[in-house]
Write a protein that holds these residues in place. Structure first.
Motif, PDB file in Angstrom:
ATOM      1  N   HIS A 121     -20.920 -37.258 -63.125  1.00  0.00           N
ATOM      2  CA  HIS A 121     -21.826 -36.113 -63.288  1.00  0.00           C
ATOM      3  C   HIS A 121     -23.081 -36.588 -64.008  1.00  0.00           C
ATOM      4  CE1 HIS A 121     -17.794 -34.396 -62.867  1.00  0.00           C
ATOM      5  NE2 HIS A 121     -18.390 -33.394 -62.264  1.00  0.00           N
ATOM      6  N   PRO A 122     -23.781 -37.555 -63.408  1.00  0.00           N
ATOM      7  CA  PRO A 122     -24.830 -38.271 -64.144  1.00  0.00           C
ATOM      8  C   PRO A 122     -25.929 -37.359 -64.691  1.00  0.00           C
ATOM      9  CG  PRO A 122     -24.377 -39.318 -62.029  1.00  0.00           C
ATOM     10  CD  PRO A 122     -23.637 -38.030 -62.032  1.00  0.00           C
ATOM     11  N   VAL A 123     -26.354 -36.387 -63.899  1.00  0.00           N
ATOM     12  CA  VAL A 123     -27.480 -35.580 -64.371  1.00  0.00           C
ATOM     13  C   VAL A 123     -27.032 -34.616 -65.470  1.00  0.00           C
ATOM     14  CG1 VAL A 123     -29.347 -34.052 -63.690  1.00  0.00           C
ATOM     15  CG2 VAL A 123     -28.624 -35.873 -62.141  1.00  0.00           C
ATOM     16  N   VAL A 126     -22.573 -30.162 -60.893  1.00  0.00           N
ATOM     17  CA  VAL A 126     -23.637 -29.971 -61.876  1.00  0.00           C
ATOM     18  C   VAL A 126     -24.642 -28.945 -61.340  1.00  0.00           C
ATOM     19  CG1 VAL A 126     -25.571 -31.082 -63.074  1.00  0.00           C
ATOM     20  CG2 VAL A 126     -23.345 -32.201 -62.992  1.00  0.00           C
ATOM     21  N   GLY A 127     -24.923 -29.019 -60.037  1.00  0.00           N
ATOM     22  CA  GLY A 127     -25.813 -28.023 -59.436  1.00  0.00           C
ATOM     23  C   GLY A 127     -27.280 -28.330 -59.623  1.00  0.00           C
ATOM     24  N   CYS A 128     -27.662 -29.593 -59.468  1.00  0.00           N
ATOM     25  CA  CYS A 128     -29.066 -29.977 -59.640  1.00  0.00           C
ATOM     26  C   CYS A 128     -29.947 -29.301 -58.591  1.00  0.00           C
ATOM     27  CB  CYS A 128     -29.198 -31.493 -59.513  1.00  0.00           C
ATOM     28  SG  CYS A 128     -28.327 -32.365 -60.831  1.00  0.00           S
ATOM     29  N   LEU A 155     -32.244 -36.296 -60.111  1.00  0.00           N
ATOM     30  CA  LEU A 155     -31.133 -36.376 -59.169  1.00  0.00           C
ATOM     31  C   LEU A 155     -30.473 -37.733 -59.379  1.00  0.00           C
ATOM     32  CD1 LEU A 155     -32.796 -35.100 -55.831  1.00  0.00           C
ATOM     33  CD2 LEU A 155     -31.220 -33.821 -57.284  1.00  0.00           C
ATOM     34  N   CYS A 156     -29.181 -37.792 -59.218  1.00  0.00           N
ATOM     35  CA  CYS A 156     -28.477 -39.069 -59.347  1.00  0.00           C
ATOM     36  C   CYS A 156     -28.508 -39.796 -58.002  1.00  0.00           C
ATOM     37  CB  CYS A 156     -27.049 -38.823 -59.852  1.00  0.00           C
ATOM     38  SG  CYS A 156     -25.901 -38.312 -58.567  1.00  0.00           S
ATOM     39  N   LYS A 208     -26.485 -40.020 -55.601  1.00  0.00           N
ATOM     40  CA  LYS A 208     -26.016 -39.212 -54.467  1.00  0.00           C
ATOM     41  C   LYS A 208     -27.030 -38.132 -54.113  1.00  0.00           C
ATOM     42  CE  LYS A 208     -21.913 -38.216 -56.238  1.00  0.00           C
ATOM     43  NZ  LYS A 208     -21.686 -39.143 -57.357  1.00  0.00           N
ATOM     44  N   GLY A 209     -27.471 -37.392 -55.136  1.00  0.00           N
ATOM     45  CA  GLY A 209     -28.462 -36.348 -54.863  1.00  0.00           C
ATOM     46  C   GLY A 209     -29.716 -36.928 -54.235  1.00  0.00           C
ATOM     47  N   TYR A 243     -23.498 -32.335 -53.596  1.00  0.00           N
ATOM     48  CA  TYR A 243     -22.392 -33.213 -54.013  1.00  0.00           C
ATOM     49  C   TYR A 243     -21.600 -32.599 -55.168  1.00  0.00           C
ATOM     50  CZ  TYR A 243     -24.156 -36.878 -50.886  1.00  0.00           C
ATOM     51  OH  TYR A 243     -24.543 -37.592 -49.797  1.00  0.00           O
ATOM     52  N   CYS A 244     -21.886 -32.995 -56.410  1.00  0.00           N
ATOM     53  CA  CYS A 244     -20.986 -32.556 -57.486  1.00  0.00           C
ATOM     54  C   CYS A 244     -21.369 -31.179 -58.000  1.00  0.00           C
ATOM     55  CB  CYS A 244     -20.921 -33.599 -58.604  1.00  0.00           C
ATOM     56  SG  CYS A 244     -22.181 -33.411 -59.885  1.00  0.00           S
ATOM     57  N   CYS A 256     -28.270 -29.455 -54.779  1.00  0.00           N
ATOM     58  CA  CYS A 256     -27.570 -30.667 -54.340  1.00  0.00           C
ATOM     59  C   CYS A 256     -26.162 -30.333 -53.832  1.00  0.00           C
ATOM     60  CB  CYS A 256     -27.493 -31.654 -55.497  1.00  0.00           C
ATOM     61  SG  CYS A 256     -26.522 -33.118 -55.106  1.00  0.00           S
TER      62      CYS A 256
HETATM   63  S1  SF4 Z   1     -27.794 -34.978 -58.134  1.00  0.00           S
HETATM   64 FE1  SF4 Z   1     -25.930 -36.017 -58.803  1.00  0.00          FE
HETATM   65  S2  SF4 Z   1     -25.435 -34.994 -60.750  1.00  0.00           S
HETATM   66 FE2  SF4 Z   1     -26.884 -33.667 -59.666  1.00  0.00          FE
HETATM   67  S3  SF4 Z   1     -25.569 -32.226 -58.511  1.00  0.00           S
HETATM   68 FE3  SF4 Z   1     -26.083 -33.947 -57.166  1.00  0.00          FE
HETATM   69  S4  SF4 Z   1     -24.338 -35.328 -57.374  1.00  0.00           S
HETATM   70 FE4  SF4 Z   1     -24.284 -33.967 -59.142  1.00  0.00          FE
END
Ligand code: SF4
Lengths: 882, 189
Positions: A5-7, B56-58, B85-86, B88-89, B53-54, B51
């Motif tokens: 969960h980097p961000v 966090v909801g960026c 964004l990481c 993946k994002g 993927y995970c 986003c």
């Molecule tokens: S950018 Fe990375 S941390 Fe943010 S929601 Fe997407 S996968 Fe998760």
């Protein structure tokens, strides 16, 4: 957190910059450890021992936030004298029934309330995963209990807790977890020093915590600490679950889960919920305190949203049409039923169980034994191609020409090709605008299900069968637009929010829900997301234009509240505990609750309010009862009911462990859900013989660059390039012991499968000294499979199927294995190798996994049980396992 | 090119004399990069997104031109992600524009060794027929004691957790109405 969960992790770094101490507990040193103040390596599966050590440290040194604990928790409540602890029963609580592997909760109740619970040790609650339901509803508890405000009474919760955790000393933590005493004490000191009136501490866990046979109790232990320290409902405190998928929170709130309906209403059970009234009363517990008291209105409004005009008070709003549970219908039971030929058709909607679920081979063999399978995804994932490209093709277990499963692959629309809401990990809904049209045949799930429903209804239009009425009378008239007749996601969101049936006016709050059919609400906890007829989830007021709570970005359930139970951020009189930690407080002049967040309390109920004796529902909550969804308005340090494996967390070894439980004769969770099926061989653990055949502990987790089963990352060139190959991390010591070469190959063997991986020798993993011996742990990413740009064996193939009893989630964060140098065999030789291990470990297909491993029961049934199981319940239980 | 222009073309000259003493901005710009236009500037529009993927909801800004996604960037307004964004994002443009994406329905007959083509409408119709048949074959009206069951255990479903709330709502509503109980999700896993 920095990896997966980097961000989100940027906020941990912000806190660190402002002086917060960051601790990281993980079997493996990661990027998170690198940025933390202190890293604690831990033996996988021992978190309750570590956290239990913290509970003991708090209680022994009286470091709890006493005012908070007395006012807001059940610490002072006296428990029944019939209760016996794991300390007395060698790892079992009173009420255990070895026949069913479950507990009668009567002796766990508060004094004088022994008849209060309906849980009677039949295992029924486990099979219908109703632990999950209790988690949100609370079991019935009396509003009035006997208390000892001095916390001295030997049977008050505080003292019971103290005795229960007395043996979780720093030495024991070191012995069980492999964490050195001084590191443990550093953690315990920092946690307690940073909690209290002026400071708060946060507990952040990744949902690997849930993937254990004692997963719910991990989180319970965290809750006990955070409650004792007064960290719940306060800014900078809480327990934060880092969930792993864009809308996995939404998938639980508006569940596609067998045991739940939207808004955590339970799916009816055939025996317990014969009528609408019985069903509703099982949720609201008449006479009970708290907001579930209104659940009749939520339930009626849901059925009204489902069946529209056809749902009337006269027909109980169509309650009779709901399908009924009779036992365990969870995904793992389903897969075993597929192998046994009981399931005809299977839908996979953006999900790849061939790689992502425990016991991949069982998953794939299940798919190969269906009449038909529908896969909807962006890419041709492993679950779509199992019939031509899977490990079982190589071993000859699946032969395409003999595999009857008819497969439909339907391409799906991506997140930018449709509009709708995701609910992120803090319950916040964010609306996504659509950017472009989906390509070719790709469509949204909204399109697919709307049109599937339309076609089904057309085909049944002339039917007179009673079973088809529920489909024909369904409210299914959503407006559509565009060339593909895409249904309107906003119209669906409005229905989820709820509306006044007569006027169509969207409701503003769930308090407006009615039980007479005049309101329709698709998911009551989401009411308000369309308040004032505005899509609140689409709000995007810049963070620069609002305060730090950012209440005008998206919308959080319930009622756009960002911190739950925030009444607890003020003292019993309604004043902030401290100026520094001010969040929500009572404004006596205005006569209302106010603050930075939406108060989680009735707005004008003063702190001094005391309910009349006969009150129930929300009206029975006193002005200083902050935990408004609980049946007594209090946070529970001890759960008299609702958690199926015990009123307090207890350290049990994982279902597969190389070690004997150092704390109790009872080795593993005595209530865990097991499946005795020839395909599901569980590796032996002490005290059984042969555990040395699988001497190593393995654990799995994510890489930053990949996502779960890889369907959205091994298909993406940049991500595939960053992590191109399956690998296993081993410590230099283990590499030397087994003879593994860095960048060479290794294969890992469990009682289910053999997989191979490239070897990464690294001191990110360290051998742990536990209970006088060395335990080696290895780590694997679980993203790989046979499709995509980069491929590799699947780590989940190694796991067997054993579930947490409360929520039926599998233990897929820890297991035992052997590891050998070199590549694995291929073809039938691979099955021979697994067979060889099974023979050596004494694992015939019909092996019974021993559940009770203490002789405390002495052949007697149900230690300390206060009630015999009724013949009816026994019969029902037997049938549940059918 | 005059001498003056030539000298002024040197990044080091501009760095020493201009407003960019660290040489990270205007001083370092070449004629070529001065001519470039960001894809974000020429986009037809930008969708506010999230986003996939995970959890966090960026926040994401999805730039598009001529019906195609041209760029995906972090949303600087988001109080969750502050524009970040990481990996993946950041790769999600590659995800949605991937040439590996399947855009046609694929069909595998029982015992077949290869995929075939199938029209979407036909596929939908065939699936509907199979649901009704499976339901009829496995329908349970009542239990042994005559208590209602109203269900089929012949149909299963497992959903991912990148489905929208609106989608999950319709999935659960339709399956429940057809009596299909075995509806599960990544949230169980
Ligand atoms: S950018 Fe990375 S941390 Fe943010 S929601 Fe997407 S996968 Fe998760």
């Amino acid at each position: 957190m920095a990896e997966a969960h980097p961000v989100g992790f940027q906020w941990v770094m912000e806190a660190k910059k402002r002086g917060a101490k960051v601790f990281h507990v993980d079997p493996r040193f990661t990027r998170t450890s690198a940025l933390a103040d202190t890293y604690l390596p831990i033996r996988a599966g021992t978190d309750i021992a570590l956290l239990g050590g913290v509970v003991r440290y708090i209680l022994d040194n009286e470091l709890d936030f006493r005012e908070y604990v007395l006012a807001y928790t059940n610490a002072a409540t006296i428990v029944s004298e019939k209760f016996a602890d794991t300390e007395d029963l060698d790892g079992l609580f009173s009420g255990y029934n070895p026949e069913t592997g479950s507990y009668d909760h009567a002796s766990w109740q508060y004094e004088g309330q022994e008849g209060n619970t309906t849980v009677r040790g039949t295992g029924k609650e486990r099979d219908s995963a109703s632990g999950l339901e209790h988690e949100s509803h609370g079991e019935p508890v009396p509003a009035q209990t006997r208390r000892d405000e001095t916390l001295r009474h030997p049977r008050c919760v505080y003292q019971i807790l103290k005795r229960h955790f007395a043996r979780y000393t720093p030495e024991m933590v070191a012995r069980v977890c492999g964490i050195p005493e001084e590191k443990f004490l550093e953690l315990a000191r920092a946690w307690t020093e940073n909690s209290g009136r002026e400071r708060t501490g946060a507990l952040v866990y990744s949902v690997g915590w849930t993937q254990h046979s004692v997963g719910v109790q991990y989180i319970r232990t965290g809750s006990i600490i955070q409650t004792l320290l007064g960290n719940m409902g306060r800014p900078g405190g809480g327990i934060l679950a880092l969930r792993g998928h864009a809308s996995i929170q939404g998938s639980t709130d508006i569940p596609t889960l067998f045991n739940l309906l939207p808004g955590y209403l339970p799916m009816p059970h055939h025996a317990d919920h014969p009528t609408f009234d019985k069903w509703v009363d099982s949720i609201r517990h008449p006479g009970q305190k708290g907001f579930w008291g209104n659940s009749r209105a939520f339930a009626a409004s849901l059925l009204k949203a489902y069946w529209g005009d056809a749902a009337t008070p006269e027909n109980d709003f169509g309650y009779g049409w709901l399908p009924r549970m009779t036992g365990d219908h969870g995904t793992y039971q389903q897969v075993l039923n597929m192998i046994d030929g009981k399931v005809k058709g299977y839908f996979l909607l953006g999900q790849n169980p061939a790689v992502g679920s425990a016991h991949g081979r069982a998953q794939r063999l299940g798919m190969a034994n269906l009449d038909w399978l529908v896969v909807r995804d962006l890419f041709l994932i492993e679950s779509a191609t199992f019939w031509k490209n899977s490990p079982e093709i190589a071993t000859g277990e699946i032969v395409p020409e003999e595999c009857r499963t008819e497969v439909f692959f339907l391409p799906a629309a991506s997140h930018v090709e449709k509009e709708g809401t995701f609910t992120q990990t803090q319950r916040m809904l964010q609306w996504r605008e659509k950017a472009v049209n989906p390509p070719g045949d790709a469509r949204s799930e909204l399109w697919f299900f709307y049109h599937l429903g339309r076609v089904l209804r057309e085909k049944l239009a002339a039917s007179t069968k009673p079973r088809d009425r529920a489909l024909l009378d369904l409210a299914w008239d959503y407006p559509t637009h565009g060339a593909h007749a895409e249904p309107s996601a906003e119209a669906v969101l409005r229905e989820i929010n709820g509306f006044d049936v007569a006027t169509g006016r969207p409701l503003n709050a769930f308090a407006e829900a009615k039980d007479d059919g005049s309101t329709a609400i698709g998911c009551w906890i989401y009411t308000g997301v369309y308040a004032d007829g505005v899509n609140q989830a689409a709000r995007r007021k810049s963070r620069h234009e609002q305060d730090w709570v950012a209440a005008e970005w998206g919308w959080a359930w319930p009622a756009n509240r960002r911190t739950l139970y925030n009444r607890a951020s003020a003292d019993p009189e309604g004043r902030p505990w401290s100026e520094r930690k001010k969040y929500v407080w009572w404004d006596p002049d205005a006569g209302e609750w106010t603050g930075y967040d939406v108060p989680d309390f009735e707005k004008t109920k003063p702190p001094s309010y005391r309910p009349p004796e006969d009150a129930s529902g929300p009206a029975a909550l006193a002005g200083d009862d902050p935990f408004v969804m609980q049946g007594d308005g209090k946070a529970w340090l001890y759960a008299p009911s609702g958690v199926l494996d015990g009123p307090m967390p207890t350290h049990y070894e994982p279902a597969e462990s190389p070690m004997r439980n150092p704390l109790y004769g009872q080795q593993a969770n005595p209530t865990r859900k097991i499946y005795e099926h020839p395909i599901n061989r569980i590796n032996p653990s002490p005290p059984e013989p042969h555990s040395e055949v699988f001497p190593y502990v393995f654990t799995v987790s994510r890489l930053t660059e990949h996502h779960t089963a890889g369907g959205m990352s091994r298909t993406v060139p940049r991500l595939a390039e960053l992590q191109p190959e399956m690998f296993v991390e081993v410590s230099p010591e283990l590499a030397a012991e087994v003879g593994l070469a860095h960048l060479g190959w290794a294969h890992l063997i469990s009682g289910r499968a053999v997989i191979e991986a490239r070897v990464l020798v690294t001191d990110r993993l360290t051998p742990l000294r536990v209970d006088g011996r060395i335990i080696h742990q290895v780590w694997l990413p679980y993203h790989f499979g046979s499709e995509g740009l980069v491929t590799g064996d699947s780590a989940n193939d190694l796991f067997g199927i054993t579930l947490d009893p409360n929520v039926l989630i599998q233990e897929s964060k820890v297991g035992t294995c052997d590891i050998r140098s070199g590549r694995r065999p291929t073809g039938p030789a691979l099955l021979d190798l697994v067979g060889d291990y099974q023979r050596r470990a004494g694992m015939p297909p019909d092996r019974k996994v021993p559940i009770v491993t203490t002789d405390v029961l002495g052949g007697e049934n149900a230690a300390g049980s206060t009630d015999e199981q009724t013949p009816e319940a026994a019969a029902r239980d037997g049938e549940d396992h059918a | 090119m005059g001498l003056k222009t030539f000298i002024q073309g040197w990044p080091v000259y501009r760095q020493l004399t201009g407003t960019d003493p660290l040489g990270r901005g205007a001083a370092a710009q070449s004629a070529r990069s001065a001519e470039l236009t960001a894809r974000t500037e020429t986009a037809d529009g930008v969708a506010r997104s999230v986003c996939p993927y995970c959890a966090v909801g960026c926040g994401q800004r999805v730039f598009h031109k001529d019906g195609r996604v041209t760029q995906i960037e972090g949303d600087p307004d988001s109080p969750i992600s502050r524009g970040r964004l990481c990996p993946k994002g950041s790769a999600s443009k590659s995800l949605v524009t991937s040439p590996l994406r399947q855009t046609k329905v694929r069909y595998r007959r029982p015992y077949a060794t290869e995929w075939e083509d199938l029209d979407l409408d036909v596929a939908l119709d065939m699936i509907a027929d199979r649901i009704l048949a499976a339901r009829d074959e496995t329908w349970e009206d009542v239990d042994d004691e005559g208590r209602p069951l109203n269900r089929t255990l012949g149909i299963s479903s497992l959903g991912g957790a990148t489905l929208d709330n609106e989608e999950n709502y319709l999935i659960k509503k339709l399956f429940t109405a057809m009596g299909a109980l075995q509806i599960e999700n990544q949230a169980r896993i």
